[in-house]
Write an enzyme that holds these catalytic residues in place. Structure first.
Site, short mmCIF file in Angstrom:
data_model
loop_
_atom_site.label_atom_id
_atom_site.label_comp_id
_atom_site.label_asym_id
_atom_site.label_seq_id
_atom_site.Cartn_x
_atom_site.Cartn_y
_atom_site.Cartn_z
N ASP A 36 44.37 39.69 28.62
CA ASP A 36 44.11 40.57 29.76
C ASP A 36 45.27 41.52 30.02
O ASP A 36 46.37 41.37 29.49
CB ASP A 36 43.89 39.72 31.02
CG ASP A 36 42.48 39.15 31.09
OD1 ASP A 36 41.64 39.56 30.29
OD2 ASP A 36 42.25 38.28 31.96
N LYS A 58 41.22 44.64 32.17
CA LYS A 58 40.37 45.28 33.17
C LYS A 58 41.24 45.78 34.31
O LYS A 58 42.13 45.09 34.78
CB LYS A 58 39.35 44.28 33.75
CG LYS A 58 38.39 43.68 32.75
CD LYS A 58 37.53 42.64 33.42
CE LYS A 58 36.61 41.94 32.43
NZ LYS A 58 35.83 40.85 33.09
N MET A 173 42.91 40.86 44.66
CA MET A 173 42.20 42.06 44.18
C MET A 173 41.56 42.83 45.34
O MET A 173 40.50 43.42 45.19
CB MET A 173 41.10 41.68 43.17
CG MET A 173 41.59 40.85 42.01
SD MET A 173 40.24 40.23 40.98
CE MET A 173 39.43 39.07 42.09
#
Length: 245
Positions: A36, A58, A173
């Site tokens: 990631d 991402k 997030m």
């Protein structure tokens, strides 16, 4: 052909030294590492020289590979007989989509192991001098996604319960959704003057901490130009930073 194996590995919150010994051992024997955006490059440097590295990082609204394709990639590589490490920031099962990946491995009879990682929900506040619990101040905490699945017809966060039922709230997030998050908290009974903090790049040398309140957080983040990756912490424990940071 040898039997493939998948390790779903948590890389920890950011500082590469916070990875577990077991996780590092698996990185060093992997044939393929699927990693990631938040996995430190120095971890990859410990892998074999001939390792296959596949980046599937991402960022918000910018995905290198769809999650469904990542899931299938793990299956395909394992069926090739490879030892596969799926290297994720934080912990694989704390909003890391590790459960989805594991379910597809089960469906395809692929052996796998979960290697827990230190979640940013606890470690990042700690590095900033903010314990998520503290006797006399906070006896409970909750970890909440700040970025729900956009395809869901409606939110599954029970704001009417969450806003006041837990002493400390940690949103992962959620920086880009702060106006919505803070509005929902206040609407459902969390006082606007509740201490809050936003921490960017937690545990890393470039860590930045913004101490604010629930009511002022969205404007303060916009003014300071805070961008992901960052977490949002709500609760009286934030006041401890004055003494502990």
């Amino acid at each position: 052909m040898k039997q493939g194996m998948v390790y779903l590995v948590g890389a920890g919150p950011g500082d590469y030294k916070l990875i577990s010994v077991r996780a590092l051992e698996y990185i060093q024997i992997a044939d393929t590492i699927v990693y990631d955006r938040l996995a430190d490059d120095r971890l990859l440097m410990t892998a074999r020289p001939d390792v296959e590295l596949i980046y599937v990082g991402k960022a918000s609204s910018d995905h290198t590979m769809r999650q469904e394709d990542i899931n299938q990639l793990l299956v395909d590589k394992a069926k090739e007989g490879k030892i596969v490490v799926r290297l994720k920031g934080g912990d694989p099962f704390v909003f890391g989509r590790g459960g989805e990946e594991a379910l597809l491995l089960v469906e395809n009879s692929i052996p796998f192991e979960i290697v827990p990682g230190i979640t940013s929900a606890i470690s990042v506040p700690a590095y900033a001098g903010i314990p998520v619990t503290h006797r006399g101040i906070a006896t409970s905490f909750a970890v909440v996604t700040g970025h729900e699945d956009p395809t869901k017809p409606e939110s599954t966060i029970k704001w009417s319960h969450l806003a006041t039922a837990v002493d400390t709230l940690v949103f992962l997030m959620g920086v880009e959704n702060l106006p919505h998050i803070t509005a929902k908290l206040i609407e459902n009974g969390r006082p606007a003057d509740t201490p809050a903090a936003v921490i960017r790049w937690g545990t890393k040398p470039e860590q930045r901490v913004l101490v604010t309140t629930v009511g002022q957080a969205a404007a303060a983040v916009a003014e300071q130009g805070f961008k992901p990756p960052a977490i949002f912490i709500v609760g009286e424990v934030v006041t401890l930073r004055e003494k502990l940071a």
